[in-house]
Design a protein around this motif. Sequence first.
Motif, PDB file in Angstrom:
ATOM      1  N   ARG A 295      -4.287  -8.834  13.286  1.00 28.29           N
ATOM      2  CA  ARG A 295      -4.673  -7.876  13.081  1.00 28.29           C
ATOM      3  C   ARG A 295      -4.990  -7.776  11.339  1.00 28.29           C
ATOM      4  O   ARG A 295      -5.315  -6.489  10.639  1.00 28.29           O
ATOM      5  N   ARG A 296      -4.115  -8.656  10.676  1.00 36.96           N
ATOM      6  CA  ARG A 296      -4.916  -9.095   9.271  1.00 36.96           C
ATOM      7  C   ARG A 296      -3.494  -7.776   8.449  1.00 36.96           C
ATOM      8  O   ARG A 296      -2.420  -8.072   7.148  1.00 36.96           O
ATOM      9  N   LEU A 297      -3.839  -6.299   8.671  1.00 30.88           N
ATOM     10  CA  LEU A 297      -3.224  -5.695   7.859  1.00 30.88           C
ATOM     11  C   LEU A 297      -1.973  -5.293   7.665  1.00 30.88           C
ATOM     12  O   LEU A 297      -0.880  -4.606   6.657  1.00 30.88           O
ATOM     13  N   PRO A 298      -0.874  -5.895   9.296  1.00 32.89           N
ATOM     14  CA  PRO A 298       0.787  -5.743   8.958  1.00 32.89           C
ATOM     15  C   PRO A 298       0.972  -6.483   7.938  1.00 32.89           C
ATOM     16  O   PRO A 298       1.730  -6.272   7.663  1.00 32.89           O
ATOM     17  N   VAL A 299       0.699  -8.035   8.191  1.00 31.88           N
ATOM     18  CA  VAL A 299       1.399  -9.121   6.420  1.00 31.88           C
ATOM     19  C   VAL A 299       1.218  -8.542   5.078  1.00 31.88           C
ATOM     20  O   VAL A 299       1.833  -8.205   4.810  1.00 31.88           O
ATOM     21  N   LEU A 300      -0.030  -7.376   4.649  1.00 33.35           N
ATOM     22  CA  LEU A 300       0.404  -6.579   4.005  1.00 33.35           C
ATOM     23  C   LEU A 300       1.471  -5.503   3.811  1.00 33.35           C
ATOM     24  O   LEU A 300       1.837  -5.264   3.002  1.00 33.35           O
ATOM     25  N   TRP A 301       1.021  -5.060   4.404  1.00 33.40           N
ATOM     26  CA  TRP A 301       2.290  -3.515   4.631  1.00 33.40           C
ATOM     27  C   TRP A 301       3.814  -4.296   4.775  1.00 33.40           C
ATOM     28  O   TRP A 301       4.853  -4.406   3.887  1.00 33.40           O
ATOM     29  N   SER A 302       3.730  -5.250   5.274  1.00 31.57           N
ATOM     30  CA  SER A 302       4.742  -6.132   5.473  1.00 31.57           C
ATOM     31  C   SER A 302       5.498  -6.474   4.076  1.00 31.57           C
ATOM     32  O   SER A 302       6.543  -6.683   3.478  1.00 31.57           O
ATOM     33  N   LYS A 303       4.133  -7.383   3.264  1.00 33.51           N
ATOM     34  CA  LYS A 303       5.183  -7.637   1.678  1.00 33.51           C
ATOM     35  C   LYS A 303       5.445  -6.820   1.469  1.00 33.51           C
ATOM     36  O   LYS A 303       6.241  -7.202   0.140  1.00 33.51           O
ATOM     37  N   ALA A 304       4.611  -5.520   1.315  1.00 36.15           N
ATOM     38  CA  ALA A 304       5.125  -4.346   0.238  1.00 36.15           C
ATOM     39  C   ALA A 304       5.899  -4.194   0.705  1.00 36.15           C
ATOM     40  O   ALA A 304       6.411  -3.632  -0.130  1.00 36.15           O
ATOM     41  N   ALA A 305       5.935  -3.890   2.170  1.00 35.82           N
ATOM     42  CA  ALA A 305       8.173  -2.735   2.190  1.00 35.82           C
ATOM     43  C   ALA A 305       8.904  -4.329   2.085  1.00 35.82           C
ATOM     44  O   ALA A 305       9.663  -3.720   2.332  1.00 35.82           O
ATOM     45  N   VAL A 306       8.717  -5.610   2.350  1.00 40.41           N
ATOM     46  CA  VAL A 306      10.176  -6.671   1.934  1.00 40.41           C
ATOM     47  C   VAL A 306      10.138  -5.782   0.010  1.00 40.41           C
ATOM     48  O   VAL A 306      11.016  -5.843   0.046  1.00 40.41           O
ATOM     49  N   ILE A 307       9.219  -6.835  -0.887  1.00 43.39           N
ATOM     50  CA  ILE A 307       9.320  -6.197  -2.246  1.00 43.39           C
ATOM     51  C   ILE A 307       9.763  -5.361  -2.548  1.00 43.39           C
ATOM     52  O   ILE A 307      10.827  -4.935  -3.552  1.00 43.39           O
ATOM     53  N   GLY A 308       9.078  -4.324  -2.393  1.00 39.32           N
ATOM     54  CA  GLY A 308       9.229  -2.606  -3.528  1.00 39.32           C
ATOM     55  C   GLY A 308      10.823  -2.383  -2.699  1.00 39.32           C
ATOM     56  O   GLY A 308      11.658  -2.387  -4.413  1.00 39.32           O
TER      57      GLY A 308
ATOM     58  N   LEU B  95       7.584  -0.188  -7.558  1.00 43.37           N
ATOM     59  CA  LEU B  95       6.447   0.444  -7.830  1.00 43.37           C
ATOM     60  C   LEU B  95       4.955  -0.333  -8.214  1.00 43.37           C
ATOM     61  O   LEU B  95       4.081  -1.032  -7.896  1.00 43.37           O
ATOM     62  N   VAL B  96       6.214  -1.210  -9.559  1.00 44.74           N
ATOM     63  CA  VAL B  96       4.938  -2.042  -9.821  1.00 44.74           C
ATOM     64  C   VAL B  96       4.476  -3.104  -8.936  1.00 44.74           C
ATOM     65  O   VAL B  96       3.369  -3.872  -8.882  1.00 44.74           O
ATOM     66  N   ALA B  97       5.996  -3.914  -8.388  1.00 48.62           N
ATOM     67  CA  ALA B  97       6.462  -4.852  -7.682  1.00 48.62           C
ATOM     68  C   ALA B  97       5.262  -4.726  -6.391  1.00 48.62           C
ATOM     69  O   ALA B  97       4.874  -5.607  -6.649  1.00 48.62           O
ATOM     70  N   VAL B  98       4.748  -3.205  -6.020  1.00 45.21           N
ATOM     71  CA  VAL B  98       4.194  -3.091  -4.783  1.00 45.21           C
ATOM     72  C   VAL B  98       2.914  -3.444  -5.182  1.00 45.21           C
ATOM     73  O   VAL B  98       1.830  -3.468  -4.414  1.00 45.21           O
ATOM     74  N   ALA B  99       2.537  -2.462  -6.566  1.00 47.13           N
ATOM     75  CA  ALA B  99       1.168  -2.940  -7.031  1.00 47.13           C
ATOM     76  C   ALA B  99       0.855  -4.749  -7.459  1.00 47.13           C
ATOM     77  O   ALA B  99      -0.196  -4.756  -7.312  1.00 47.13           O
ATOM     78  N   GLY B 100       1.795  -5.654  -7.651  1.00 47.17           N
ATOM     79  CA  GLY B 100       1.061  -6.927  -7.843  1.00 47.17           C
ATOM     80  C   GLY B 100       1.146  -7.261  -6.540  1.00 47.17           C
ATOM     81  O   GLY B 100       0.195  -8.212  -5.958  1.00 47.17           O
TER      82      GLY B 100
ATOM     83  N   PHE C  46       1.676   7.288 -10.587  1.00 48.51           N
ATOM     84  CA  PHE C  46       1.421   6.232 -10.559  1.00 48.51           C
ATOM     85  C   PHE C  46       1.393   5.931  -9.278  1.00 48.51           C
ATOM     86  O   PHE C  46       1.089   4.837  -9.010  1.00 48.51           O
ATOM     87  N   ALA C  47       2.154   6.464  -8.055  1.00 45.38           N
ATOM     88  CA  ALA C  47       2.141   6.085  -6.564  1.00 45.38           C
ATOM     89  C   ALA C  47       0.406   5.993  -6.273  1.00 45.38           C
ATOM     90  O   ALA C  47       0.622   5.397  -5.755  1.00 45.38           O
ATOM     91  N   GLY C  48       0.112   7.096  -7.193  1.00 44.11           N
ATOM     92  CA  GLY C  48      -1.207   7.447  -7.017  1.00 44.11           C
ATOM     93  C   GLY C  48      -2.715   6.076  -6.361  1.00 44.11           C
ATOM     94  O   GLY C  48      -3.633   5.300  -6.179  1.00 44.11           O
ATOM     95  N   TRP C  49      -2.055   5.677  -8.413  1.00 45.24           N
ATOM     96  CA  TRP C  49      -2.790   4.245  -8.583  1.00 45.24           C
ATOM     97  C   TRP C  49      -2.544   3.340  -7.432  1.00 45.24           C
ATOM     98  O   TRP C  49      -3.085   1.900  -6.937  1.00 45.24           O
ATOM     99  N   VAL C  50      -0.636   3.399  -7.319  1.00 42.96           N
ATOM    100  CA  VAL C  50      -0.588   2.060  -6.325  1.00 42.96           C
ATOM    101  C   VAL C  50      -1.073   2.236  -4.541  1.00 42.96           C
ATOM    102  O   VAL C  50      -1.752   0.989  -4.739  1.00 42.96           O
ATOM    103  N   ALA C  51      -1.665   3.192  -4.457  1.00 43.17           N
ATOM    104  CA  ALA C  51      -2.147   3.516  -3.337  1.00 43.17           C
ATOM    105  C   ALA C  51      -3.109   3.445  -3.796  1.00 43.17           C
ATOM    106  O   ALA C  51      -3.979   2.516  -2.291  1.00 43.17           O
ATOM    107  N   LEU C  52      -3.918   3.065  -4.427  1.00 48.28           N
ATOM    108  CA  LEU C  52      -5.590   2.937  -4.534  1.00 48.28           C
ATOM    109  C   LEU C  52      -5.445   1.461  -4.638  1.00 48.28           C
ATOM    110  O   LEU C  52      -6.302   0.933  -3.995  1.00 48.28           O
ATOM    111  N   SER C  53      -4.563   0.496  -5.222  1.00 49.06           N
ATOM    112  CA  SER C  53      -4.661  -0.643  -5.056  1.00 49.06           C
ATOM    113  C   SER C  53      -4.516  -1.430  -4.033  1.00 49.06           C
ATOM    114  O   SER C  53      -5.183  -2.300  -3.679  1.00 49.06           O
ATOM    115  N   LEU C  54      -3.472  -0.950  -3.376  1.00 51.33           N
ATOM    116  CA  LEU C  54      -3.001  -1.474  -1.844  1.00 51.33           C
ATOM    117  C   LEU C  54      -4.540  -1.081  -0.602  1.00 51.33           C
ATOM    118  O   LEU C  54      -4.836  -1.672  -0.013  1.00 51.33           O
ATOM    119  N   ALA C  55      -5.117   0.177  -1.121  1.00 50.82           N
ATOM    120  CA  ALA C  55      -5.935   0.717  -0.395  1.00 50.82           C
ATOM    121  C   ALA C  55      -7.336  -0.235  -0.672  1.00 50.82           C
ATOM    122  O   ALA C  55      -8.289  -0.536   0.387  1.00 50.82           O
TER     123      ALA C  55
END
Length: 278
Positions: free
Chosen positions: A121-134, A183-188, A258-267
């Motif tokens: 399903r792919r997307l859980p990988v992205l959410w999990s990476k962000a949820a770990v490092i953030g 949030l910068v880590a999540v943006a990365g 800033f959270a909006g910028w991060v959300a945009l990059s995640l999208a």
Amino acid sequence: MTVTSLAPAPARTAKYRVTGLRVLRSEWAKFWSLRSSWITLGVAVVLLIALGAIASATYSPGVAAGGGPPGGQGSGTQDAVSLALLGVTFASLAVGVLGVLLSAGEYTTGMIRSTLTAVPRRLPVLWSKAAVIGPIALVLTTIGALAAFQLGTLGLDGEKIALSLSDDGVLRSLAGAGLYLGLVAVAGVALGVLLRSSAGAIAVLVGVLLILPGLASLLPDSLYDTINPYLPSNAGSAMYALHESSGALSPGAGVAVFAGWVALSLAGAAFRLRGTDA
């Protein structure tokens, strides 16, 4: 007598479902198994503590500090918090690079194919990476900001700008610095998945955080004054500024922007992850 041969019973194989919790545990194990995670986190915290403590220890009234990102909003009147958080800009580069390596590094090594085969399903990988490092970056850098401030109080003993944790806005500013770095880590992570190149994602991260404010200053004054507070690095610096500068966002608005910028990059990262092959 008849001899009856008994066939061995079929072995029972356990069936494991791919769940969000299991993907999260997998990414947690990946994160801590990488030597770069330990080193980069250590560098971020050391920079945060050391630069803040040095700036406070060498403070002289009337001498401007170089705090805040270039062109940022947090470089106004000096105070104990701005000195303690002098290393935030450099720490943001370290945690941002760590986020890029956590995601784009799998594309470099080809490990992403195994990851996406296990998690179709792919997307859980992205959410999990962000949820770990953030949260990891948030907690460790908040501790680093507190340590930098506490060490800074020793160097500022007797100075007019000296503050304590009980003073208005101090804890909010230190926590805001940790939130900004998380949030910068999540943006990365998002940039790494979006660009799929460690070098390219790091270049974009550095450009957005350090170079973009300087380029924006080349715009006409009316346009510059309008968009400058909403640039990512300026909105981020508003999150941990003790005093709101003229023309800058409030801390709450800085968090939202800033959270909006991060959300945009995640999208964008999610769209490319779902729509294109690894």
